[in-house]
Design a protein around this motif. Structure first.
Motif, PDB file in Angstrom:
ATOM      1  N   GLN A   1     -31.894  71.483  21.740  1.00 59.04           N
ATOM      2  CA  GLN A   1     -32.410  72.756  20.491  1.00 59.04           C
ATOM      3  C   GLN A   1     -30.628  72.381  20.273  1.00 59.04           C
ATOM      4  N   ILE A   2     -29.253  71.720  20.567  1.00 50.62           N
ATOM      5  CA  ILE A   2     -28.256  72.218  20.611  1.00 50.62           C
ATOM      6  C   ILE A   2     -27.886  71.543  19.306  1.00 50.62           C
ATOM      7  N   ALA A   3     -27.040  71.772  18.676  1.00 53.36           N
ATOM      8  CA  ALA A   3     -26.728  71.755  17.175  1.00 53.36           C
ATOM      9  C   ALA A   3     -25.801  70.109  17.671  1.00 53.36           C
ATOM     10  N   ASP A   4     -25.052  69.815  18.468  1.00 56.62           N
ATOM     11  CA  ASP A   4     -24.245  68.832  19.137  1.00 56.62           C
ATOM     12  C   ASP A   4     -25.062  67.866  19.995  1.00 56.62           C
ATOM     13  N   ALA A   5     -24.344  66.583  19.771  1.00 57.75           N
ATOM     14  CA  ALA A   5     -25.006  64.926  20.418  1.00 57.75           C
ATOM     15  C   ALA A   5     -24.746  65.442  21.293  1.00 57.75           C
ATOM     16  N   VAL A   6     -25.281  65.280  22.504  1.00 62.60           N
ATOM     17  CA  VAL A   6     -24.991  64.956  23.973  1.00 62.60           C
ATOM     18  C   VAL A   6     -25.650  63.831  24.147  1.00 62.60           C
ATOM     19  N   ILE A   7     -24.441  62.705  24.939  1.00 64.43           N
ATOM     20  CA  ILE A   7     -25.016  61.906  25.134  1.00 64.43           C
ATOM     21  C   ILE A   7     -24.798  61.144  27.660  1.00 64.43           C
ATOM     22  N   PHE A   8     -25.043  60.914  27.853  1.00 65.14           N
ATOM     23  CA  PHE A   8     -24.799  60.933  29.155  1.00 65.14           C
ATOM     24  C   PHE A   8     -25.111  59.309  29.480  1.00 65.14           C
TER      25      PHE A   8
ATOM     26  N   GLU B   1     -15.689  64.759  16.786  1.00 66.96           N
ATOM     27  CA  GLU B   1     -14.488  65.368  17.536  1.00 66.96           C
ATOM     28  C   GLU B   1     -15.892  64.807  18.983  1.00 66.96           C
ATOM     29  N   MET B   2     -15.023  64.787  20.056  1.00 64.25           N
ATOM     30  CA  MET B   2     -15.551  64.920  21.292  1.00 64.25           C
ATOM     31  C   MET B   2     -14.965  65.239  23.080  1.00 64.25           C
ATOM     32  N   THR B   3     -15.847  65.674  23.514  1.00 67.40           N
ATOM     33  CA  THR B   3     -15.506  66.128  24.799  1.00 67.40           C
ATOM     34  C   THR B   3     -16.236  65.327  25.155  1.00 67.40           C
ATOM     35  N   PHE B   4     -15.632  64.990  26.776  1.00 71.82           N
ATOM     36  CA  PHE B   4     -15.863  64.835  27.945  1.00 71.82           C
ATOM     37  C   PHE B   4     -15.975  64.822  29.076  1.00 71.82           C
ATOM     38  N   ALA B   5     -16.590  64.908  30.387  1.00 77.81           N
ATOM     39  CA  ALA B   5     -17.097  64.734  31.417  1.00 77.81           C
ATOM     40  C   ALA B   5     -17.368  63.746  32.637  1.00 77.81           C
ATOM     41  N   LEU B   6     -17.109  63.662  33.546  1.00 73.73           N
ATOM     42  CA  LEU B   6     -17.129  63.055  34.150  1.00 73.73           C
ATOM     43  C   LEU B   6     -18.246  64.131  35.025  1.00 73.73           C
ATOM     44  N   VAL B   7     -19.657  63.339  35.647  1.00 73.74           N
ATOM     45  CA  VAL B   7     -20.696  63.792  36.420  1.00 73.74           C
ATOM     46  C   VAL B   7     -20.998  63.439  37.526  1.00 73.74           C
ATOM     47  N   GLN B   8     -20.311  64.408  38.272  1.00 74.06           N
ATOM     48  CA  GLN B   8     -19.832  63.567  39.762  1.00 74.06           C
ATOM     49  C   GLN B   8     -21.548  63.800  40.986  1.00 74.06           C
TER      50      GLN B   8
ATOM     51  N   VAL C   1     -20.915  62.421  30.380  1.00 73.11           N
ATOM     52  CA  VAL C   1     -21.323  63.040  29.322  1.00 73.11           C
ATOM     53  C   VAL C   1     -20.452  63.231  28.275  1.00 73.11           C
ATOM     54  N   ALA C   2     -20.810  62.940  27.651  1.00 74.21           N
ATOM     55  CA  ALA C   2     -20.184  63.059  26.055  1.00 74.21           C
ATOM     56  C   ALA C   2     -20.698  64.603  24.781  1.00 74.21           C
ATOM     57  N   VAL C   3     -19.746  65.250  24.341  1.00 73.85           N
ATOM     58  CA  VAL C   3     -20.392  66.009  23.463  1.00 73.85           C
ATOM     59  C   VAL C   3     -20.080  65.663  21.930  1.00 73.85           C
ATOM     60  N   ALA C   4     -20.525  65.926  21.276  1.00 73.68           N
ATOM     61  CA  ALA C   4     -20.299  65.317  19.844  1.00 73.68           C
ATOM     62  C   ALA C   4     -20.687  65.952  18.539  1.00 73.68           C
ATOM     63  N   ARG C   5     -19.414  65.841  17.598  1.00 75.04           N
ATOM     64  CA  ARG C   5     -20.097  66.769  16.738  1.00 75.04           C
ATOM     65  C   ARG C   5     -19.406  66.022  15.053  1.00 75.04           C
ATOM     66  N   ASP C   6     -20.425  65.942  14.123  1.00 76.15           N
ATOM     67  CA  ASP C   6     -19.296  64.867  13.402  1.00 76.15           C
ATOM     68  C   ASP C   6     -18.817  65.852  12.578  1.00 76.15           C
TER      69      ASP C   6
ATOM     70  N   THR D   1     -13.575  54.832  38.629  1.00 84.34           N
ATOM     71  CA  THR D   1     -12.810  54.420  39.944  1.00 84.34           C
ATOM     72  C   THR D   1     -12.339  55.212  40.863  1.00 84.34           C
ATOM     73  N   HIS D   2     -11.711  56.030  39.788  1.00 86.98           N
ATOM     74  CA  HIS D   2     -10.919  57.115  40.134  1.00 86.98           C
ATOM     75  C   HIS D   2     -11.261  58.625  40.111  1.00 86.98           C
ATOM     76  N   GLY D   3     -12.263  59.161  39.138  1.00 88.91           N
ATOM     77  CA  GLY D   3     -13.023  60.321  39.411  1.00 88.91           C
ATOM     78  C   GLY D   3     -12.562  61.365  39.353  1.00 88.91           C
ATOM     79  N   VAL D   4     -11.354  60.557  37.630  1.00 88.77           N
ATOM     80  CA  VAL D   4     -10.423  61.362  36.680  1.00 88.77           C
ATOM     81  C   VAL D   4     -10.648  61.265  35.353  1.00 88.77           C
ATOM     82  N   MET D   5     -10.131  61.596  34.574  1.00 94.79           N
ATOM     83  CA  MET D   5     -10.772  61.409  33.044  1.00 94.79           C
ATOM     84  C   MET D   5      -9.599  62.710  32.387  1.00 94.79           C
ATOM     85  N   LYS D   6      -8.789  61.329  31.903  1.00 98.45           N
ATOM     86  CA  LYS D   6      -7.563  61.891  31.244  1.00 98.45           C
ATOM     87  C   LYS D   6      -7.917  62.574  30.177  1.00 98.45           C
ATOM     88  N   LEU D   7      -9.185  62.572  29.545  1.00 95.99           N
ATOM     89  CA  LEU D   7      -9.009  63.641  28.314  1.00 95.99           C
ATOM     90  C   LEU D   7     -10.211  64.817  28.903  1.00 95.99           C
TER      91      LEU D   7
END
Length: 165
Positions: free
Chosen positions: A40-47, A124-131, A142-147, A98-104
């Motif tokens: 139901q969230i308005a932003d795209a969520v991709i894993f 516009e996207m935000t990213f996060a590692l899923v540990q 996971v990325a959350v994106a909006r147009d 590989t390193h478990g760290v995401m620059k963005l």
């Protein structure tokens, strides 16, 4: 009513919210709640898993990129990444896995994407590692994106108009 969160599930599924004064009656199944939120969230969520294979694609991702969840799941992220950005994307993705760290990580980033029709999008996207459990190896990202295509095209048009004055 007080609510207690039960986390000792042996099957690895999400815990539950339970109301003790109701004899342990289930108040909300957390996995169902999480699923409802994602849909139901308005932003795209991709894993995508650690190999870059799309495993989760919500309704807003379908609206943004044009692919149904059934079409997107099991595909590589190249599905939405413009060809000229793929090499850089995969270098960063592989380094993050590989390193478990995401620059963005967590920072909104403007980038380009491709719609199913081939139309180029600004997103516009935000990213996060899923540990994994207890901070183990990365399970994916996971990325959350909006147009933001309309906004960016308007800014470009305004800039062209300003230059022509």
């Amino acid at each position: 009513m007080s609510v207690r969160y039960i986390t000792d599930r042996t099957d690895g599924s999400a815990g539950e919210l339970v109301a003790p004064e109701r004899g342990g009656e289930l108040v909300e199944d957390m996995s169902s709640l999480a699923e409802a939120i994602l849909e139901q969230i308005a932003d795209a969520v991709i894993f995508a898993d650690a190999t870059g294979t799309i495993r989760r694609w919500n309704h807003a991702a379908t609206a943004l990129f044009g692919y149904s969840a059934a079409e997107a799941r099991g595909q590589q992220l190249d599905l939405i990444i413009p060809e000229h950005l793929r090499a850089a994307h995969w270098r960063g993705f592989e380094a993050a896995m590989t390193h478990g760290v995401m620059k963005l990580q967590g920072r909104p980033t403007l980038t380009r994407a491709t719609h199913q029709t081939g139309r180029r999008l600004y997103v516009e996207m935000t990213f996060a590692l899923v540990q994994g459990q207890a901070g183990g190896a990365a399970r994916g990202a996971v990325a959350v994106a909006r147009d933001v295509t309309e906004r960016m095209e308007q800014q470009r048009a305004d800039a062209r108009r300003d230059r022509s004055r």
